[in-house]
Write a protein that holds these residues in place. Sequence first.
Motif, PDB file in Angstrom:
ATOM      1  N   LEU A 213       4.210  -8.340   1.139  1.00 44.83           N
ATOM      2  CA  LEU A 213       3.874  -7.849   2.473  1.00 44.83           C
ATOM      3  C   LEU A 213       4.899  -6.845   2.976  1.00 44.83           C
TER       4      LEU A 213
ATOM      5  N   GLN B 126       4.671  -3.690   0.163  1.00 39.14           N
ATOM      6  CA  GLN B 126       3.333  -3.120   0.000  1.00 39.14           C
ATOM      7  C   GLN B 126       3.176  -2.462  -1.373  1.00 39.14           C
ATOM      8  N   SER B 127       3.777  -3.095  -2.366  1.00 40.22           N
ATOM      9  CA  SER B 127       3.745  -2.567  -3.726  1.00 40.22           C
ATOM     10  C   SER B 127       4.115  -3.689  -4.686  1.00 40.22           C
TER      11      SER B 127
ATOM     12  N   LEU C 163      -3.536  -6.804   0.047  1.00 40.76           N
ATOM     13  CA  LEU C 163      -3.192  -5.404  -0.222  1.00 40.76           C
ATOM     14  C   LEU C 163      -4.428  -4.682  -0.731  1.00 40.76           C
TER      15      LEU C 163
ATOM     16  N   ARG D  73      -2.108   5.030  -2.160  1.00 42.41           N
ATOM     17  CA  ARG D  73      -1.138   3.998  -1.817  1.00 42.41           C
ATOM     18  C   ARG D  73      -1.824   2.695  -1.420  1.00 42.41           C
TER      19      ARG D  73
ATOM     20  N   GLU E 120      -2.131  -0.510   1.152  1.00 45.91           N
ATOM     21  CA  GLU E 120      -1.905  -0.838   2.558  1.00 45.91           C
ATOM     22  C   GLU E 120      -2.285  -2.290   2.813  1.00 45.91           C
ATOM     23  N   LEU E 121      -1.645  -2.880   3.834  1.00 49.94           N
ATOM     24  CA  LEU E 121      -1.947  -4.264   4.204  1.00 49.94           C
ATOM     25  C   LEU E 121      -3.301  -4.350   4.896  1.00 49.94           C
TER      26      LEU E 121
ATOM     27  N   GLN F  11      -1.341  -7.978   7.891  1.00 53.20           N
ATOM     28  CA  GLN F  11      -0.458  -7.476   8.947  1.00 53.20           C
ATOM     29  C   GLN F  11      -0.092  -8.589   9.915  1.00 53.20           C
TER      30      GLN F  11
END
Length: 302
Positions: free
Chosen positions: A7, A10-11, A42, A48, A50-51, A56
Amino acid sequence: MALDALLSEQSVTRAASRLCVTQPAVSVALQKLRVQFSDQLLERVGRRMELTPFAQDLALPVKDLLHQVRALVESRSGFDPAIDSRSFRMLMSSSIAQIFGVPALRAMRQHAPNVHCQIDVFVAPDLLRRLQDGEIDLCIQVFQPGVWDPGIELQSFSHEALFTDRYVLIGDTSNPLVFEGMSFDDFCRIDHVETRFGGNLVSIPERSLSGMPKRPNTPIVVPTYNLAIEAVIGSAMTAIVPHRVIEAAALDQRLIIIEPPFAIGQLEQSMMWHKRYDNDPGHIWFRNYLAEFARTNLLLAA
């Protein structure tokens, strides 16, 4: 811990690096977490990750739970700097790192040989978010809530004054236009070097100038006070910088140093941290050490 890393970063790759495990292991953990929460957590958006909205909402409570567990474990044994290990990540400007951060951490090696510290240079007004997210353990900065993220509650943070400083106007010793007692009009007739941290965060003197009926021409904008000093030396320009920065740079012999011809106010550097660390034994020791170092070496004003 895997959920917190995913979290926060994010990767999968960065989470694996943070946890010191392999990327496939974190991928497996992510799949299990997705099943556990019935949520993707994710999602790929363009290039990319994102949450999701649920992730979140989950991020901060997960981080707080981990800190509570850590505090509970550490509270049983306390913290002995002579033998215990701990890592701290600090955020401050490059000038504060020069004046205070590096000297304090260098001296700390005698008292806490197993404590590891990392200094990040302050380049954007997102320090509250980084403190809240646990990216940073402690920040040293002027306590100025007005320039920070208004969406984050200040009640979640604690702060304590460390040391004071004052702003001075500087010019090269060869510059006859800079002299003690010069008027504000005199000041406005000279080109001025402006300091903007990270290129967009305006310094306190420049914010004071923005409220004046006029101001000098600013042909050069730099991201640090040290670069402002370098720009002034050998030029016909002025800059406004903290006096301690000049002392640390040992350049006072090459500069005219006078009081600014307009009110700026005293500069007070404070340390800030998230309240989750208020009762953390290791964090308490670290804060007390920094406060004592400031009192002993920088003459904290009452």
